[in-house]
Design an enzyme around this catalytic site. Structure first.
Site, PDB file in Angstrom:
ATOM      1  N   ASP A   8     -24.854  93.867   0.158  1.00  0.00           N
ATOM      2  CA  ASP A   8     -24.251  92.904  -0.766  1.00  0.00           C
ATOM      3  C   ASP A   8     -25.074  91.634  -0.613  1.00  0.00           C
ATOM      4  OD1 ASP A   8     -22.402  91.606  -2.511  1.00  0.00           O
ATOM      5  OD2 ASP A   8     -21.445  90.720  -0.766  1.00  0.00           O
ATOM      6  N   GLU A  67     -26.312  95.947  -4.620  1.00  0.00           N
ATOM      7  CA  GLU A  67     -25.617  95.493  -5.821  1.00  0.00           C
ATOM      8  C   GLU A  67     -26.611  94.811  -6.755  1.00  0.00           C
ATOM      9  OE1 GLU A  67     -22.153  92.294  -6.989  1.00  0.00           O
ATOM     10  OE2 GLU A  67     -21.955  93.364  -5.092  1.00  0.00           O
ATOM     11  N   ASP A 139     -17.947  90.068   2.833  1.00  0.00           N
ATOM     12  CA  ASP A 139     -19.303  90.457   2.446  1.00  0.00           C
ATOM     13  C   ASP A 139     -19.694  91.805   3.060  1.00  0.00           C
ATOM     14  OD1 ASP A 139     -20.229  88.050   0.877  1.00  0.00           O
ATOM     15  OD2 ASP A 139     -19.656  87.080   2.757  1.00  0.00           O
TER      16      ASP A 139
END
Length: 173
Positions: A8, A67, A139
């Site tokens: 992420d 991502e 996160d």
């Protein structure tokens, strides 16, 4: 069996999550955050690259999933996020890992069941799916969700390929 590293990305905090996939079974291996403490962007990018490289060395993943950038309200933030992603991707490519990218909505859909899920819902489902004793930091949970999304996508593609091969041989109807 595959070890998947999910990322992420963030210019200040980059989450990472590592799982092992055995068919449909997912096993938690580790997660955490790479926190950049400098204000200059080049220094942060260097720290992200070094941190992701260290995680790759430690866990020896077979796959790297990250991502995709989404366009936020602030173009400057989106550019910085893209550069953070780039640093993480370069670490993966330098380690000869295949890179897969997933949209945030698809990741949330794969883990929570709806693309508009919030961070708390993602944390809850990641904790439940991986049978964790504690809730990971947001996160890190998002990074684990990226890895889970990749595992589900791979499992589905492998199943579809098996059915297609069987159909070609006349064994599946």
């Amino acid at each position: 069996m595959a070890v998947i590293l999910g990322i992420d990305p963030g210019s200040r905090i980059t989450g990472y999550g590592v799982i092992r996939q055995h068919g449909r079974h997912l096993e938690y291996l580790g997660s955490g955050c790479i926190r950049t403490e400098t204000d200059d962007l080049p220094g942060r990018l260097k720290h992200i690259y070094a941190g992701v490289s260290e995680v790759i060395t430690q866990f020896q993943p077979d796959n790297f999933a990250i991502e995709q950038v989404f366009m936020a309200r602030n173009a400057d933030s989106a550019l910085k996020l893209g550069q953070a992603r780039g640093s993480a991707i370069v670490a993966a490519v330098n380690a000869d890992l295949p890179v897969s990218e997933y949209a945030a909505r698809l990741i949330k859909q794969a883990v929570v069941g709806k693309g508009s899920a919030d961070k708390k819902q993602v944390q809850h489902m990641v904790t439940h799916m991986l049978k964790l004793s504690a809730t990971p930091q947001a996160d890190a949970a998002d990074a684990l969700a990226v890895a889970i999304c990749h595992a589900h996508t791979n499992h589905t593609l492998i199943a579809m390929a098996g059915k297609a091969n069987a159909a070609r041989r006349g064994r599946y109807r």
